[in-house]
Enzyme design. Structure first.
Site, PDB file in Angstrom:
ATOM      1  N   ASP A  36      -1.131  -0.874  -4.214  1.00  0.00           N
ATOM      2  CA  ASP A  36      -0.667  -2.181  -4.671  1.00  0.00           C
ATOM      3  C   ASP A  36      -1.754  -2.923  -5.441  1.00  0.00           C
ATOM      4  OD1 ASP A  36       1.238  -4.502  -4.522  1.00  0.00           O
ATOM      5  OD2 ASP A  36      -0.409  -5.367  -3.364  1.00  0.00           O
TER       6      ASP A  36
ATOM      7  N   GLU B 177       0.147   0.652  -8.962  1.00  0.00           N
ATOM      8  CA  GLU B 177       0.815  -0.500  -9.550  1.00  0.00           C
ATOM      9  C   GLU B 177      -0.261  -1.249 -10.343  1.00  0.00           C
ATOM     10  OE1 GLU B 177       2.834  -4.794  -8.731  1.00  0.00           O
ATOM     11  OE2 GLU B 177       1.170  -4.027  -7.566  1.00  0.00           O
TER      12      GLU B 177
END
Length: 631
Positions: free
Chosen positions: A309, A362
């Protein structure tokens, strides 16, 4: 009280940041010490004056079980006889300033149900896995030539029990796995199931990096879920958050009274947008903590990959900061050199120790070589989320079809960089919350046009180069925005229109698996050729997907982004003979108007669009068709 010694070698590797089984050393571990059963506790707190173990076994008395420190490494340890699996514990720490603080275990492998936060002594190694065949195949997994279709799931809101409670990991295994298998996805990606105190964070503010959240059951219950996925040929990807952590006083923040895990200067150590703390990636023990966590999930839970993330927030020292609010690196630049080295090490270690796992980033900027090897300056990820494709495509489809001709570049620009990285096309949870509305509600027009546009979006995604990712609920046209507080609107599946959307996704997954043209060469320009990218006036695009092997033929894709049918629409094709429609998003099977090409299309020797032959076909309104050479 004498403690079974931690080996000098273990401590040395940890101090160097290279102990890849640190989860077997630090934390709480059941051991037999000189014939006595009990638990060995170990914690890294180099700046503490004193540390003791407190728990339900000593009435939380900090004077009962003082730990001993290895001054060379700052690791405190103690063996306590009689402490068994299920006992609760924390660490009572006296800081060098004499303050008394209580912390939960950074290496705890299970925790109490929130809002309580004590760690739980666990017994590991007794789960009987049944996924040996899957793991053996995974070692040989050629992901660059294989379909990768990911169903993104928040376990607490996919479906609720009849009483309104969350499903357990085992109940998810019994309900989610058959659903995903039937819908045709290759992988499930779980939003973070690492332990976290706040439901509303969706798991992205992690406090237990070595523990599955107790919201849905025990660690072995999660192992059962993964095992059932594997036995049904479904991979499991864990959403994992090494970019920041919450400042809750019971967890990692100022763990021993000093900035231990975080950078001490808030210009590098605090994330202004999220109010969280940023890891000090330059510290060996911190890097070991994080890489050890990644390996823990791949090793002890058989995860098939990690979605990392907020990578952009890690890479840039000036991420979301104004001038004067950040510190440059040693060369005066804004790159976080320690974070870069950490990510390179993370990917190198995970992929070397667990061949076939997928490491996904990401990363929302144009940082170069995210999916290239560290040896040539890359970060070493397998895949990167294509945020540009997602933003451009949704922006385009949110326009009234009358005006889409003026935004045609939103469809075509992405191919200029589509093969610069190995991309995932993400229609994720982030696009259906915080006032952004659900996917179907983003689409303009009446109900029919909204459903047709959503079918077109999914069809376009599955025909476009790259791996696929879809957040739960999108596959049947969830109309409400997603909320972690409620389950999906499953009642919609009683209506044929929403059943049709799910059938469409099922068939797209099937086509994606069946036709090599759709999944081979997805990460190289050999797999894609424009036929016509210039017909902005009619908002139609057409392209070829090539499998790169002579035994498998190409597919022709034609997409019409207006509600006006295009009859006798001519496109160039690479070969003569007959062409057959194998997919039409406007089929009545999916809730469409059934306008298409039921008969074979005879290619004519009429050169068109720099192709030797051409065909005339009908392109349905707000629809996409796929053609293949007829055999």
């Amino acid at each position: 009280m004498e403690s079974p010694a931690l080996s000098e070698f273990d401590l040395h590797l940890f101090a160097e940041g290279r102990h890849w089984h640190i989860y077997n050393v630090l934390g709480a571990h059941l051991v037999n010490h000189r014939g006595t059963e009990g638990t060995r506790f170990a914690v890294w707190a180099p700046n503490a004056r004193a540390v003791s173990v407190i728990g339900d076994f000593n009435n939380w008395d900090s004077g009962r079980h003082a730990m001993a420190v290895n001054n060379g490494y700052g690791v405190w340890s103690l063996f306590i006889p009689g402490v068994k699996a299920g006992h609760l514990y924390k660490f009572a720490i006296t800081t060098r300033n004499g303050h008394h603080i209580t912390k939960t275990d950074p290496y705890g492998q299970a925790f109490e149900h929130r809002p309580s936060n004590a760690a739980v002594v666990t017994e590991r190694g007794h789960y009987a896995w049944g996924d040996g065949d899957w793991l053996e195949r995974r070692n040989r997994f050629d992901w660059q030539q294989s379909p990768i279709s990911v169903y993104e799931v928040h376990p607490g809101s996919w479906r609720h029990h009849g009483s309104g409670r969350w499903l357990t990991y085992r109940e998810l295994a019994d309900q989610l796995v058959p659903y995903v298998l039937e819908t045709g996805f290759t992988h499930i990606e779980l939003l973070p199931v690492t332990e976290h105190p706040l439901d509303e964070s969706w798991g992205y503010q992690t406090t237990g990096y070595y523990a599955p959240t107790s919201r849905f059951g025990s660690p072995d219950d999660l192992r059962y879920f993964v095992d059932q996925c594997h036995q049904n040929n479904i991979g499991v990807i864990l959403d994992w958050v090494p970019g920041h952590f919450p400042d809750d006083d019971f967890a990692l923040a100022e763990f021993d009274g000093t900035a231990l895990y975080e950078h001490e200067d808030p210009r590098r150590g605090r994330h202004q947008d999220w109010g969280t703390l940023i890891y000090n990636y330059g510290r060996h023990e911190v890097r070991n903590f994080l890489i050890g966590s990644a390996l823990f999930w791949l090793d002890t839970f058989h995860m098939d990959g990690l979605r990392v993330d907020a990578v952009a927030s890690m890479l840039y020292l000036n991420y979301s900061r104004n001038e004067g609010e950040w510190l440059p690196n040693e060369h005066g630049g804004h790159e976080n050199l320690d974070a870069i080295r950490f990510l390179q090490d993370l990917n190198r270690v995970c992929q070397s120790r667990f061949p076939g796992v997928l490491m996904m980033a990401e990363e929302s900027t144009s940082w170069p070589r995210v999916t290239r090897p560290p040896e040539i300056g890359g970060l070493g990820f397998n895949l990167k989320w294509n945020m540009g494709w997602m933003h451009d495509t949704l922006h385009y489809l949110q326009q009234d079809p009358v005006y889409r001709q003026y935004h045609h570049d939103k469809l075509t620009f992405g191919l200029l960089y589509a093969f610069s990285e190995n991309f995932v096309l993400p229609l994720s949870h982030d696009e259906v919350v915080h006032g952004k509305s659900s996917l179907i509600q983003k689409m303009p027009g009446d109900d029919w046009q909204q459903r047709a546009s959503l079918r077109l979006l999914f069809s376009y995604m599955f025909s476009y180069p790259g791996a696929k990712l879809l957040f739960m609920g999108g596959e049947f046209g969830q109309r409400q925005e997603w909320s972690e507080r409620r389950e999906l609107d499953w009642y919609l599946l009683q209506y044929p229109e929403h059943q049709g959307l799910r059938k469409l996704v099922q068939d797209l997954n099937g086509l994606y698996r069946r036709y090599p043209a759709l999944h081979r060469k997805s990460f190289t320009s050999e797999g894609f050729e424009w036929i016509d990218c210039h017909d902005s006036t009619q908002s139609v695009i057409s392209f070829l997907r090539n499998p790169g092997t002579p035994e498998h033929g190409p597919l022709v894709i034609v997409a019409n982004f207006t509600p006006i049918p295009r009859h006798h629409y001519r496109i160039g094709v690479p070969t003569g003979g007959n062409w057959q429609e194998i997919f039409n998003s406007d089929s009545t099977w999916y809730g469409g108007s059934n306008l298409g090409n039921p008969l074979l299309l005879q290619a004519e020797p009429t050169p068109w669009m720099a192709r030797p032959c051409s065909v005339e076909l009908t392109v349905p309104p707000l629809g996409l068709v796929m053609l293949r050479p007829a055999t």
